[in-house]
Design a protein around this motif. Structure first.
Motif, short mmCIF file in Angstrom:
data_model
loop_
_atom_site.label_atom_id
_atom_site.label_comp_id
_atom_site.label_asym_id
_atom_site.label_seq_id
_atom_site.Cartn_x
_atom_site.Cartn_y
_atom_site.Cartn_z
N ARG B 102 25.74 -43.79 -20.94
CA ARG B 102 26.12 -42.79 -21.95
C ARG B 102 25.15 -41.62 -21.92
O ARG B 102 25.50 -40.50 -22.24
CB ARG B 102 26.09 -43.42 -23.34
N GLN B 103 23.89 -41.91 -21.60
CA GLN B 103 22.86 -40.88 -21.70
C GLN B 103 22.60 -40.19 -20.36
O GLN B 103 22.11 -39.08 -20.34
CB GLN B 103 21.55 -41.50 -22.20
N ARG B 142 40.05 -34.75 -24.54
CA ARG B 142 38.68 -34.44 -24.15
C ARG B 142 38.66 -33.83 -22.74
O ARG B 142 37.88 -32.91 -22.47
CB ARG B 142 37.87 -35.73 -24.21
N LEU B 146 36.86 -30.43 -21.37
CA LEU B 146 35.90 -30.47 -20.27
C LEU B 146 36.29 -29.49 -19.16
O LEU B 146 35.45 -28.82 -18.58
CB LEU B 146 35.80 -31.89 -19.70
N LEU B 178 29.95 -34.60 -17.55
CA LEU B 178 29.73 -34.15 -18.93
C LEU B 178 30.52 -34.97 -19.94
O LEU B 178 30.29 -34.89 -21.15
CB LEU B 178 30.15 -32.68 -19.08
N GLN B 181 28.95 -36.79 -22.81
CA GLN B 181 27.90 -35.98 -23.45
C GLN B 181 26.51 -36.54 -23.16
O GLN B 181 25.79 -36.95 -24.06
CB GLN B 181 28.15 -35.92 -24.95
N ARG B 183 22.50 -36.80 -21.89
CA ARG B 183 21.31 -36.00 -22.17
C ARG B 183 20.61 -35.63 -20.86
O ARG B 183 19.79 -34.73 -20.83
CB ARG B 183 20.36 -36.80 -23.05
N LEU B 213 24.14 -26.97 -23.92
CA LEU B 213 24.20 -28.37 -24.34
C LEU B 213 22.84 -29.04 -24.34
O LEU B 213 22.74 -30.21 -24.69
CB LEU B 213 25.15 -29.16 -23.40
N ILE B 215 20.91 -30.08 -21.90
CA ILE B 215 20.88 -31.23 -20.98
C ILE B 215 19.65 -31.10 -20.09
O ILE B 215 19.27 -30.00 -19.70
CB ILE B 215 22.13 -31.25 -20.08
#
Lengths: 299, 335
Positions: B102-103, B142, B146, B178, B181, B183, B213, B215
């Motif tokens: 997720r990250q 989504r 994107l 992306l 989402q 990091r 964002l 990132i």
């Protein structure tokens, strides 16, 4: 957020329409191949529309009109391919016999294909002991002569339509397994498969959505070539009396009976043999062409 | 550009890597026990801060990509620790893996092999969304957003990858990265397979997304001009080790490690009237990672080697503020 300027629509290559794809595929078929495609389509039509096409009842006997030469007319009935030892119309029996050949071949190709694809995908995806078990089983099956194995198995479990399909399906899955395994193994290190595993896509979804669609072209090629062998296997089993049982007509069984009369009534075995030859020949030539088209290594 | 480094020590870094090792067994014996190991990544430590770009540079085979894959858990590290915002990550633990994906996301080098040729663009971008449990309708919505973000028309959704050029495909791959989402995005040579004319478009897209964002990027590359253009800090790898790590301008202006000097002196300079006098060429070839030299990894090729270099491995030490070097003679070069 501020969006990057979208690409103008014309930057994208246009999507070819379905008709255009079909036309370009048809354009790449060499002219001679159309003959074999026509033969194959003819046999498929024969199997599908047998009751409409057959001039006579394939099982009605006429003991007075036994072993008449092709073209004979008996009591107003024309025997275009002659009649057999029980006075049945050979042409009608060939037309109905196409049903037995085709349905056994199609169903056993589907069964063996399904088993082989599953085995190959599992071996390539799981690796480790699954891979060893599946591939050694494949080696074992390949070392046994398939027809001998089929004959023994059918002899044990009994002849019949379903049993022939089961036996052929369970003995002939190895080629699919090998092809699928080899191709899928090559796909596993591809970034898109690694990415799917990374984001946690379930193994079944990876096999069905990433691996299978990308090996399916090869599977179709194998299936086409296997279809020819399956027709021959069915004929062989029927020839030995282990396939489709009388009175249902089958090319193999017709040849078996006909061989006793080869010197007096060649047409009883000759015409089913010719049909078998033409069907398997066209299927194999189409299969070879597909392989050349679909196998990128041969391009 | 360097705003992160000052405040960096206040909060835990986004990702901290401690003593990461990735060794591959080779040449197994009859019992299946490896006789030798390729030490692709050998004791690498660094950290990435929120919203920053850290570049990993080095020649091919030095372990840049392996490091990236090990961070994501796509390869199992042999040893070492990873911390995401202070939380330990363990590639063997499924909960930790789901946090990781997720990250952290990845953009691969080859935009042609990154997308399944039989899957529509919408399905490809939606794959991480569906894998994380979103329904297909939610994923579809989504995916449209994107596509907007990477500057592709929404109509692309139903097309197959073969209808797109390399640059467009890389946009699709970025959109997919992306989706959850993240990091941190690991960019594994994202532009080296692209046409030069397309590269700047993709790099600008990456920079723009970073601004919007927040990132962080781990940018793996061997293209030094690209690295100088977009990184905050640069780590130089050689034979599985980080030999020098510093802020970008600091590294390019005060190059300390002999390997980095050799690497940077290979950048062609177009300055009329000035001769390129400091061209430093290493002798010999890259040693096999199967049989790396004892001591400093560069010892076989270094023009400045001393007996001590053959005895032990120099530690990565901070020689100037924010500038670490793994060389016994680093202080000499700093004068």
């Amino acid at each position: 957020m501020s969006m990057p300027a979208p690409l103008p629509q014309e930057d994208l290559r246009p999507r070819p329409s379905f008709g255009a794809v079909l036309r370009s595929a048809a354009a790449s078929v060499p002219p001679y191949l159309w003959i074999f495609i026509a033969i194959l389509l003819g046999f498929i039509a024969m199997a599908l529309f047998a009751p409409l096409l057959a001039p006579n009842d394939p099982t009605s006997q006429n003991l007075l009109g036994r072993m008449k030469a092709p073209g004979s007319v008996i009591r107003g009935v024309t025997y275009i391919f002659g009649s057999d030892e029980l006075g049945r119309d050979v042409l009608s029996r060939i037309i109905y016999g196409a049903r037995a050949s085709m349905s056994v071949a199609v169903l056993s190709v589907c069964l063996s294909g399904a088993i082989g694809i599953l085995a190959g995908l599992l071996a390539a995806y799981c690796r480790g002991w699954v891979e060893s078990a599946v591939m050694r089983l494949v080696d074992m099956m390949l070392s046994i002569p398939a027809l001998l194995f089929a004959v023994i198995t059918v002899a044990v479990i009994g002849p019949g339509f379903i049993n022939v399909i089961l036996v052929l399906g369970l003995t002939r899955w190895t080629r699919y397994a090998r092809v699928v395994y080899g191709q899928a193994l090559g796909l596993m290190p591809q970034p898109y498969v690694r990415y799917a595993r990374f984001v946690g896509t379930r193994p079944l979804a990876i096999m069905c959505r990433h691996l299978l669609p990308n090996v399916f072209g090869q599977v179709v090629v194998v299936a086409t070539l296997e279809f020819g062998s399956m027709v021959l296997f069915e004929a062989g089993l029927s020839f030995l009396g282990l396939g489709v049982q009388p009175p249902t007509p089958s090319w193999g069984a017709m040849m078996n009976v006909g061989r006793h009369y080869l010197d007096t009534a060649w047409w009883i075995a000759g015409f089913p043999g010719l049909c078998l030859f033409l069907l398997v020949l066209s299927v194999n030539i189409i299969g070879d062409h597909l392989r050349d088209r679909l196998d990128p290594r041969l391009r | 550009m360097n705003a992160h480094s000052d405040s960096a020590h206040a909060s835990p870094p986004l990702l901290e890597v401690r003593h990461l090792k990735v060794h591959f067994p080779v040449n197994r014996n009859l019992m299946g026990r490896p006789r030798a190991w390729v030490k692709a990544v050998d004791d690498v430590s660094f950290s990435i801060h929120k919203g920053e770009t850290l570049s990993l540079v080095g020649e091919s085979g030095c372990g840049k990509s392996t490091t990236g894959y090990a961070l994501l858990g796509m390869l199992l590290p042999t040893s070492g620790e990873l911390f995401f915002e202070g939380q330990p990550l363990d590639a063997r633990d499924s909960q930790s893996r789901s946090l990781a994906r997720r990250q952290m996301q990845i953009v691969f080098q080859d935009p042609f092999a990154s997308l399944n040729p039989k899957m529509s663009v919408g399905e490809s971008i939606g794959e991480p969304l569906r894998a994380s449990g979103l329904s297909s309708q939610e994923a579809a919505l989504r995916v449209e957003k994107l596509l907007d973000m990477v500057g592709l028309p929404r109509s692309c959704r139903d097309r197959l990858p073969n209808q797109f050029s390399g640059g467009q495909r890389q946009r699709i791959v970025i959109a997919r990265a992306l989706a959850l989402q993240p990091r941190l995005i690991i960019c594994d040579e994202p532009v080296s397979a692209l046409d030069v004319s397309i590269r700047s478009q993709i790099l600008n897209l990456l920079l723009e997304l970073q601004r919007e964002l927040d990132i962080a990027y781990l940018f793996i590359s061997h293209d030094l001009s690209v690295v100088r253009h977009l990184s905050d800090r640069v780590a130089v790898m050689y034979l599985g080790h980080i030999v020098e790590l510093a802020e970008t301008e600091e590294l390019f202006t005060h190059t300390l490690h002999p390997y980095t000097q050799a690497l940077f002196s290979a950048i062609p300079r177009i300055e009329p009237g000035r001769k390129n006098t400091r061209r430093l060429i290493l002798q010999g070839d890259l040693p096999s990672p199967l049989n790396p030299p004892r001591g400093c990894p560069l010892v076989t090729r270094c023009p400045h080697r001393q007996p001590v270099c053959e005895q032990s491995m120099p530690e990565l030490q901070e020689i100037r503020p924010g500038h670490s070097v793994a060389c016994f003679r680093a202080d000499e070069w700093n004068r």
